[in-house]
Scaffold this active site. Structure first.
Site, PDB file in Angstrom:
ATOM      1  CE  LYS A 142      63.124  26.052  -3.594  1.00  0.00           C
ATOM      2  NZ  LYS A 142      64.507  26.293  -4.045  1.00  0.00           N
ATOM      3  CD  GLN A 149      67.470  24.404  -2.856  1.00  0.00           C
ATOM      4  OE1 GLN A 149      66.574  24.583  -3.665  1.00  0.00           O
ATOM      5  NE2 GLN A 149      67.643  25.205  -1.825  1.00  0.00           N
ATOM      6  CG  ASP A 198      66.404  29.312  -8.493  1.00  0.00           C
ATOM      7  OD1 ASP A 198      65.526  29.664  -7.690  1.00  0.00           O
ATOM      8  OD2 ASP A 198      67.064  28.258  -8.381  1.00  0.00           O
TER       9      ASP A 198
HETATM   10  N1  GUN Z   1      69.369  28.151  -1.895  1.00  0.00           N
HETATM   11  C1  GUN Z   1      68.902  29.155  -1.108  1.00  0.00           C
HETATM   12  N2  GUN Z   1      67.966  29.881  -1.757  1.00  0.00           N
HETATM   13  C2  GUN Z   1      67.838  29.320  -2.980  1.00  0.00           C
HETATM   14  C3  GUN Z   1      67.009  29.616  -4.099  1.00  0.00           C
HETATM   15  O1  GUN Z   1      66.221  30.565  -4.127  1.00  0.00           O
HETATM   16  N3  GUN Z   1      67.152  28.795  -5.170  1.00  0.00           N
HETATM   17  C4  GUN Z   1      68.045  27.752  -5.195  1.00  0.00           C
HETATM   18  N4  GUN Z   1      68.131  27.035  -6.315  1.00  0.00           N
HETATM   19  N5  GUN Z   1      68.829  27.461  -4.175  1.00  0.00           N
HETATM   20  C5  GUN Z   1      68.716  28.238  -3.068  1.00  0.00           C
END
Ligand code: GUN
Length: 293
Positions: A52, A96, A119
């Site tokens: 990311k 995350q 998110d």
């Molecule tokens: N863990 C798995 N998918 C995601 C996501 O889209 N965002 C975040 N923050 N954690 C995740």
């Protein structure tokens, strides 16, 4: 059978985002800024967050990566979130998931300012999504919608079967697919661990979205000829013949299912790459104050 190329579409999206960033900066604006918090040392999560951050650099975003030890207390994590919420230079914040067991994802998500929740996990943003109001649609469902859109796949009146009901994918995906929009207007069935006669239902799917988190769960006998199959699963399976020591598998048994499909997403190279592009799209929206003015 046509392969849905998530790599190509995500590259296209990143190119479009990078162009917009250049336009903003050439008009005297500042680069969008995403902050990512990770707690602990989970290998897959570290890779995702690093990807990311790298993608932010590629499109010209600023990024801040906060890595906290797995001994971090809830109070300490909430303080980090508050600092970012209060920092006017930062547009978007993600924490995350999954978090270490002693931390509550619900509490943490609710501490993120909704206008920075790129998110789209905060209850306010999920509620806005369910009501078709402007919001940040979470990255994976949004990535799936973008793929359907860019391949001009007809969804209105089709039977869409979603396997999985998670907050992150299955639940929002099912809502988005029945809403009065494109992609959408499908007749949606949500299947989950208590569903009876699962394959009888999946065999009636024109569009099958698989997000239950079990490697190669969907086999050819579960899929109708000519279906569109979207595989959201991603699993690291130990494989000594690979340099990395693992191979990636989806929730769909690709080799036997793909010949039956009109369209199918591969793993890797399908939905996974789209999630980062969606996250960056949301961060750009946050910087432009398109959702919350
Ligand atoms: N863990 C798995 N998918 C995601 C996501 O889209 N965002 C975040 N923050 N954690 C995740």
């Amino acid at each position: 059978m046509q392969l849905i190329d998530g790599k190509q579409i995500s590259e296209q999206l990143l190119g479009e985002i990078a162009q917009e960033v250049q336009d903003i900066i050439s008009k005297g604006g500042r680069a969008p800024h995403l902050a990512a918090i990770i707690v602990g040392q989970d290998g897959a999560s570290l890779t995702y967050v690093n990807n990311k951050v790298k993608s932010c650099e590629r499109v010209g975003f600023k990024s801040t990566h906060v890595a906290l030890p797995d001994t971090t207390t809830e109070a300490e994590l909430l303080l980090e979130i508050k600092k970012i919420n209060d920092n006017p230079d930062i547009d978007g914040l993600i924490v995350q998931l999954p978090l270490p067991k002693h931390l509550s994802a619900d509490t943490v998500i609710q501490a993120i300012a909704p206008e920075k929740d790129v998110d789209g996990f905060h209850p306010i943003n999920v509620g806005r999504m369910a009501l078709s109001m402007p919001t940040y649609i979470s990255a994976t469902p949004n990535g799936v919608l973008e793929l359907l859109k860019r391949y001009n796949i007809e969804t209105a009146g089709k039977h869409c079967v979603v396997i999985g009901r998670s907050n992150i994918v299955g639940s929002p995906m099912s809502i988005l697919m029945y809403q009065n929009s494109y992609p959408g207007n499908s007749t949606v069935t949500v299947c989950h661990s208590r569903t009876q006669n699962l394959s009888e239902i999946t065999k009636t799917a024109d569009i099958l979205i698989v997000a239950l988190g079990k490697p190669e769960f969907v086999t050819a006998d579960m899929v109708k000829d000519g279906a569109v199959v979207i595989d959201v699963g991603i699993h690291r399976i130990a494989d000594a013949s690979k340099k990395s020591g693992f191979k990636l598998l989806g929730d769909v048994k690709f080799d036997e299912v793909s010949p039956k499909c009109a369209y199918i997403t591969p793993v890797p190279g399908g939905v996974g790459l789209m999630t980062i592009a969606s996250l960056l799209t949301n961060t750009l929206k946050a910087a432009k104050k398109e959702v919350y003015s």
